[in-house]
Design a protein around this motif. Structure first.
Motif, short mmCIF file in Angstrom:
data_model
loop_
_atom_site.label_atom_id
_atom_site.label_comp_id
_atom_site.label_asym_id
_atom_site.label_seq_id
_atom_site.Cartn_x
_atom_site.Cartn_y
_atom_site.Cartn_z
N UNK B 180 0.84 -1.20 0.00
CA UNK B 180 0.00 0.00 0.00
C UNK B 180 0.87 1.25 0.00
N UNK B 181 1.91 1.24 0.85
CA UNK B 181 2.78 2.42 0.94
C UNK B 181 3.53 2.64 -0.38
N UNK B 182 3.93 1.56 -1.02
CA UNK B 182 4.63 1.70 -2.30
C UNK B 182 3.73 2.39 -3.32
N UNK B 183 2.44 2.01 -3.31
CA UNK B 183 1.50 2.63 -4.24
C UNK B 183 1.34 4.11 -3.93
N UNK B 184 1.17 4.42 -2.61
CA UNK B 184 0.99 5.82 -2.22
C UNK B 184 2.24 6.64 -2.55
N UNK B 185 3.43 6.05 -2.33
CA UNK B 185 4.68 6.75 -2.69
C UNK B 185 4.73 7.01 -4.19
N UNK B 186 4.26 6.03 -4.94
CA UNK B 186 4.24 6.21 -6.39
C UNK B 186 3.34 7.37 -6.79
N UNK B 187 2.17 7.45 -6.14
CA UNK B 187 1.24 8.55 -6.44
C UNK B 187 1.87 9.89 -6.08
N UNK B 188 2.56 9.90 -4.93
CA UNK B 188 3.24 11.11 -4.50
C UNK B 188 4.29 11.52 -5.53
N UNK B 189 5.01 10.51 -6.04
CA UNK B 189 6.04 10.79 -7.03
C UNK B 189 5.43 11.37 -8.31
N UNK B 190 4.17 10.99 -8.58
CA UNK B 190 3.50 11.55 -9.76
C UNK B 190 3.02 12.98 -9.51
N UNK B 191 3.25 13.48 -8.28
CA UNK B 191 2.90 14.85 -7.99
C UNK B 191 1.62 15.02 -7.21
N UNK B 192 1.01 13.91 -6.82
CA UNK B 192 -0.21 14.04 -6.02
C UNK B 192 0.14 14.37 -4.57
N UNK B 193 -0.74 15.12 -3.94
CA UNK B 193 -0.56 15.45 -2.54
C UNK B 193 -1.23 14.36 -1.72
N UNK B 194 -0.46 13.75 -0.82
CA UNK B 194 -1.01 12.65 -0.04
C UNK B 194 -0.92 13.01 1.44
N UNK B 195 -2.05 12.89 2.15
CA UNK B 195 -2.07 13.10 3.59
C UNK B 195 -2.49 11.78 4.22
N UNK B 196 -1.66 11.31 5.16
CA UNK B 196 -1.88 9.98 5.71
C UNK B 196 -1.84 10.04 7.23
N UNK B 197 -2.82 9.44 7.87
CA UNK B 197 -2.83 9.34 9.33
C UNK B 197 -2.31 7.96 9.68
N UNK B 198 -1.35 7.90 10.62
CA UNK B 198 -0.83 6.58 10.99
C UNK B 198 -0.35 6.56 12.43
N UNK B 199 -0.37 5.38 13.01
CA UNK B 199 0.22 5.16 14.31
C UNK B 199 1.61 4.55 14.18
N UNK B 200 1.90 4.08 13.00
CA UNK B 200 3.08 3.24 12.77
C UNK B 200 4.25 4.13 12.35
#
Ligand code: ATP
Ligand code: MG
Lengths: 408, 244
Positions: B180-200
């Motif tokens: 999941x994180x790899x996908x989100x990182x990929x999206x971020x690399x495409x220029x998307x703004x990602x906001x993520x809530x996590x405990x980890x």
């Protein structure tokens, strides 16, 4: 694809995803609508037949029935119950101006046998004119005549049902039947008439000449049960009824105004009015049944939709998150209720029409299927679904996105 | 892209009022991959719901692309969510009766005009999360990790600028989390703004910025110049974990 089209699709998927529950929700409407359609069909059928019968029998028919007189004065002990009318009364009425026929009659349940078969039927003892008054014709053989009546001949005319019960498809004409150990020669069989408005089989009968019936099988009773008076066309039945009352009171020596009639005079129109009264009552009952079942069905739909909204709150949340407007959610749940309404209503209408078509030959009723009522109840079902689906749908639409998406 | 100023949020339940956010100032630029961390009950989800236009703040100002959104109507907020945002939730929030593809196409139901290439875009979104072979599976027939990837495909099918994810790895094992994180990182690399809530904290190390929220206030805000690569972590997992 338009937005509304997409919402229809969404609603349809929502209903299909919960098939069992949706079917149960629609079941109330199905049963209610089917019941109403059948009731309407039967009541329309009975009403049609009633009118037909009255018109066939002639609205210019007056029935005089013997009735218990409330005795008064010194004659109290001599007035016997239901024993007031005689063939002589009928003869007197025949002489009245404006009377075409006045036919005395007795009808009694009797046991009839022929060649070992024995059945119970209705025996009608009367004069040959009864056939004219009742519109009966011979389907086979002939009717009995005046000479046979006057000379107490043991002849009989049978109905088709009676004949079928006795000898099946064979003919009875020319054969003898036995009534109270007395042989009667069957001279004819009537053309079939079917059932009357009360479901009585008009063909399960035997007609006997009055005189021979009285002397041979009815214990020599002097009285008749009723007199059928056929008025001449274009006459005021009320005036004629008054004349009949006057004559009969005279003949029965009911001279004091306090003396009550020992007979009842009923015109066909009165009979029709009574039937119409029953019809209205039945109609009110139908409306009541319809109302209650629609209410129950509506509450059922509401309950199922409310449970649906509660259960699917996260779904509502995610739909709102990806851009659903409040009215999209409202539309989705309202459309779901409408699908339930249309489904239940259509299935109910189809079932009702099917049952009505099935009942028709069994009940011997001739009625058109109530298509308009079926269509009407479909529309009413839809309306019920919308009315009872509105509150759950509004509840669903009122949820804020965050409320919906965080609730489990 | 996002500019929060003095955002407060107080829940009112009967007589009891619960102040949750006590004045949050936060700017997030386009393309940033921001993790929001903090103890349970500190208001992370509340803040994310406000940023994602799912909830309204009690006070403060929120400029989205320079426009104040606090004054917008409910319908306008819905349209903005539909056009600009994608959401990923901890519990996936998939429609149980719908196929993966149907789930992914959900945002298009509420799009203005229905795109003619919707099916194709849905397939592409599922391919982007590695699920091109699971188009007609229903959520019940998918693993937790696959479900969350379907949810991500649904979030990105409309090609939004912003993706919000509330503990997207909270219900997942390590491998699925990395995927999941790899996908989100990929999206971020495409220029998307990602906001993520996590405990980890392991997950937050893969983000370019970590905001710590404590009792409704921002306690720290750190840039991470060299985030861990989820793809590399995935490749480094011992192979026996391939077989669940
Ligand atoms: N609808 C509500 N009504 C009242 N209080 C609420 C409501 N929603 C959240 N809260 C309260 O607000 C506080 C913050 O909640 P929030 O969900 O933002 O915390 P969080 O940081 O996401 O916690 P977690 O890490 O456990 O998810 C909590 O104390 C919670 O009880
Ligand atoms: Mg939370």
């Amino acid at each position: 694809m338009s937005r509304l089209g997409r919402l229809w699709g969404t609603a349809l998927e929502g209903v299909m995803a919960r098939r069992l529950r949706s079917s149960l929700a629609a079941l109330g409407l199905l049963v209610g609508v089917a019941a109403v359609v059948v009731m309407v069909a039967v009541s329309l059928g009975t009403r049609n037949q009633m009118i037909e019968q009255v018109t066939a029998l002639g609205s210019d028919l007056i029935t005089v029935r013997a009735s218990k007189a409330a005795p008064s004065g010194i004659r109290a002990a001599t007035v016997k119950e239901k024993a007031s009318l005689t063939p002589a009364d009928a003869a007197a009425l025949t002489r009245l101006e404006g009377v075409a026929y006045a036919v005395p009659g007795i009808s009694k349940a009797m046991r009839v046998s022929s060649q070992g078969a024995t059945v119970d039927t209705l025996a009608i003892a009367s004069l040959p004119e009864v056939f004219a008054v009742e519109g009966q014709t011979a389907g086979e053989g002939r009717l009995f005549n005046e000479r046979e009546e006057k000379s107490s001949r043991r002849v009989a005319v049978v109905g088709a049902t009676l004949r079928r019960n006795l000898v099946g498809q064979a003919s009875l004409v020319g054969r003898t039947i036995e009534i109270r150990k007395q042989p009667f020669l069957v001279v004819g069989e009537l053309a079939p008439k079917g059932l009357d408005a009360n479901g009585q089989d008009l063909d399960d009968r035997v007609y006997l000449p009055l005189r021979s019936a009285i002397t041979r099988v009815m214990a020599a009773q002097r009285h008749v049960e009723y007199i059928l008076v056929q008025a001449e066309p274009g006459l005021s039945l009320n005036d004629l009824a008054e004349d009949i009352r006057r004559i009969l009171r005279q003949r029965h020596r009911l001279t004091l105004p306090a003396d009550k009639d020992d007979f009842r005079i009923q015109t066909q129109l009165e009979a029709l009015a009574t039937q119409e009264e029953y019809g209205r009552l039945f109609g009110a009952l139908t409306v009541g049944v319809a109302g209650i079942s629609l209410l129950v069905a509506g509450v059922g739909i509401m309950a199922v939709q409310l449970i649906g909204v509660r259960e699917r709150t996260p779904e509502i949340g995610v739909r709102r998150a990806v851009g659903a407007l409040r009215r999209d959610i409202l539309a989705q749940f309202l459309l779901e209720a409408m699908i339930l309404g249309l489904g239940g209503g259509a299935a109910g209408a189809a079932l009702g029409l099917g049952l009505a078509a099935l009942i028709r030959p069994l009940a011997g009723l001739a009625f058109g299927l109530p298509w308009t009522y079926a269509l009407l109840s479909l529309l009413v079902s839809l309306a019920v679904a919308v009315i009872f689906g509105l509150w759950p749908a509004r509840k669903a639409a009122a949820l804020t996105p965050v409320e919906a998406v965080t609730r489990f | 892209m996002i500019r929060l100023k003095g955002i407060t949020k107080t829940y009112q339940t009967g007589q009891v009022s619960t102040p949750v956010l006590l004045g949050v100032d936060l700017e997030i630029a386009g393309g940033e991959f921001t993790a929001i961390m903090g103890p349970s009950g500190s208001g992370k989800s509340t803040l994310m719901h406000i940023m994602g236009l799912l909830d309204r703040p009690s006070g403060g100002s929120y400029l989205l692309d320079g426009h104040e959104v606090c004054d917008l109507t409910d319908d306008q907020l819905s349209v903005l969510r539909n056009r600009k945002m994608g959401f990923v939730f901890q519990a996936f929030h998939l429609l149980a009766q719908a196929t993966a593809l149907k789930n992914v196409l959900l945002p298009f139901v509420y799009a203005g005009p229905y795109p003619t290439d919707a099916q194709e875009r849905g397939r592409r979104a599922l391919a982007a999360v590695g699920l091109e072979h699971r188009l007609s599976h229903r959520p019940g027939e998918l693993s937790g990790g696959e479900c969350q990837r379907v949810a991500i495909a649904r979030a990105l099918v409309t090609d939004p600028d912003l993706i919000f994810a509330d503990e997207p790895t909270g219900n997942l094992d390590r491998r699925s989390s990395y995927e999941v994180m790899a996908i989100l990182q990929g999206l971020s690399a495409q220029g998307k703004t990602v906001v993520l809530v996590t405990h980890d904290s392991h997950v937050s190390e893969m983000c370019s910025r970590v905001v710590r929220l404590v009792y409704g206030r921002i306690e720290s805000d750190q840039r991470n110049p060299s985030p861990l690569s989820a793809a590399a972590m995935l490749a480094g997992l011992p192979p026996e974990q391939d077989q669940p």
